[in-house]
Design an enzyme around this catalytic site. Sequence first.
Site, PDB file in Angstrom:
ATOM      1  CG  ASP A  31     -14.473  14.731 -47.877  1.00  0.00           C
ATOM      2  OD1 ASP A  31     -13.642  15.653 -47.955  1.00  0.00           O
ATOM      3  OD2 ASP A  31     -15.326  14.648 -46.958  1.00  0.00           O
ATOM      4  N   GLY A  91     -12.057  28.001 -45.113  1.00  0.00           N
ATOM      5  CA  GLY A  91     -12.748  26.718 -44.966  1.00  0.00           C
ATOM      6  C   GLY A  91     -11.859  25.547 -44.620  1.00  0.00           C
ATOM      7  CD  GLN A  92      -5.799  24.157 -44.259  1.00  0.00           C
ATOM      8  OE1 GLN A  92      -5.410  25.321 -44.414  1.00  0.00           O
ATOM      9  NE2 GLN A  92      -4.980  23.124 -44.298  1.00  0.00           N
ATOM     10  CG  HIS A  98      -6.994  18.377 -47.587  1.00  0.00           C
ATOM     11  ND1 HIS A  98      -6.560  18.935 -46.405  1.00  0.00           N
ATOM     12  CD2 HIS A  98      -8.241  18.861 -47.792  1.00  0.00           C
ATOM     13  CE1 HIS A  98      -7.508  19.722 -45.912  1.00  0.00           C
ATOM     14  NE2 HIS A  98      -8.541  19.704 -46.746  1.00  0.00           N
ATOM     15  CG  HIS A 100     -11.455  19.462 -50.998  1.00  0.00           C
ATOM     16  ND1 HIS A 100     -12.345  18.843 -50.156  1.00  0.00           N
ATOM     17  CD2 HIS A 100     -10.762  20.329 -50.228  1.00  0.00           C
ATOM     18  CE1 HIS A 100     -12.203  19.324 -48.925  1.00  0.00           C
ATOM     19  NE2 HIS A 100     -11.256  20.233 -48.939  1.00  0.00           N
TER      20      HIS A 100
HETATM   21  P1  5GP Z   1     -11.022  21.146 -45.412  1.00  0.00           P
HETATM   22  O1  5GP Z   1     -12.258  21.675 -44.744  1.00  0.00           O
HETATM   23  O2  5GP Z   1      -9.844  21.153 -44.450  1.00  0.00           O
HETATM   24  O3  5GP Z   1     -10.691  21.777 -46.725  1.00  0.00           O
HETATM   25  O4  5GP Z   1     -11.340  19.656 -45.778  1.00  0.00           O
HETATM   26  C1  5GP Z   1     -11.290  18.613 -44.850  1.00  0.00           C
HETATM   27  C2  5GP Z   1     -12.092  17.483 -45.424  1.00  0.00           C
HETATM   28  O5  5GP Z   1     -11.763  16.306 -44.724  1.00  0.00           O
HETATM   29  C3  5GP Z   1     -13.617  17.675 -45.274  1.00  0.00           C
HETATM   30  O6  5GP Z   1     -14.217  17.641 -46.558  1.00  0.00           O
HETATM   31  C4  5GP Z   1     -14.047  16.505 -44.398  1.00  0.00           C
HETATM   32  O7  5GP Z   1     -15.283  15.950 -44.794  1.00  0.00           O
HETATM   33  C5  5GP Z   1     -12.901  15.520 -44.576  1.00  0.00           C
HETATM   34  N1  5GP Z   1     -12.633  14.670 -43.427  1.00  0.00           N
HETATM   35  C6  5GP Z   1     -12.510  15.061 -42.130  1.00  0.00           C
HETATM   36  N2  5GP Z   1     -12.219  14.007 -41.351  1.00  0.00           N
HETATM   37  C7  5GP Z   1     -12.161  12.932 -42.172  1.00  0.00           C
HETATM   38  C8  5GP Z   1     -11.879  11.541 -41.948  1.00  0.00           C
HETATM   39  O8  5GP Z   1     -11.641  11.074 -40.846  1.00  0.00           O
HETATM   40  N3  5GP Z   1     -11.909  10.731 -43.047  1.00  0.00           N
HETATM   41  C9  5GP Z   1     -12.170  11.217 -44.303  1.00  0.00           C
HETATM   42  N4  5GP Z   1     -12.169  10.328 -45.301  1.00  0.00           N
HETATM   43  N5  5GP Z   1     -12.417  12.512 -44.544  1.00  0.00           N
HETATM   44  C10 5GP Z   1     -12.410  13.361 -43.493  1.00  0.00           C
END
Ligand code: 5GP
Length: 112
Positions: A31, A91-92, A98, A100
């Site tokens: 991440d 929080g998505q 994906h 985590h």
């Molecule tokens: P969500 O908030 O959708 O559950 O998680 C998205 C995750 O993707 C976040 O933890 C954020 O830091 C990560 N993220 C967003 N853009 C990028 C990217 O371009 N590269 C990587 N490696 N992680 C990303």
Amino acid sequence: MQPDCVFCRIVAGQLPADIVHQGEDVLAFNDLNPQAPVHVLVVPKRHVADISALAADPELSAILLAGIRGVTDELGITEYRTVFNTGAAAGQTVFHVHAHLLAGRSFGWPPG
Ligand code: 5GP
Ligand code: ZN
């Protein structure tokens, strides 16, 4: 592939990522904004919006779980937390499903 999806772009090699594990249909990378010493995102290479949509494809669901196991084997970790945020209110922020995978510190319960 969805051209406006950041994880599709990582899968396609159009954006850089620190890849820790991959299989034919699954990719795992660190991440960008880690919340624990280990914070890996595990994604199916095919674009699927969230875990509800993923559940419609049992084969891909199993592949994603196997990908999580692939990462833990690769990194040699046995105690970890997995989180699937589903929907903006939960929080998505990236609408390509994906997991985590977090490890390397203790975690509170209930989660915030
Ligand atoms: P969500 O908030 O959708 O559950 O998680 C998205 C995750 O993707 C976040 O933890 C954020 O830091 C990560 N993220 C967003 N853009 C990028 C990217 O371009 N590269 C990587 N490696 N992680 C990303
Ligand atoms: Zn995508």
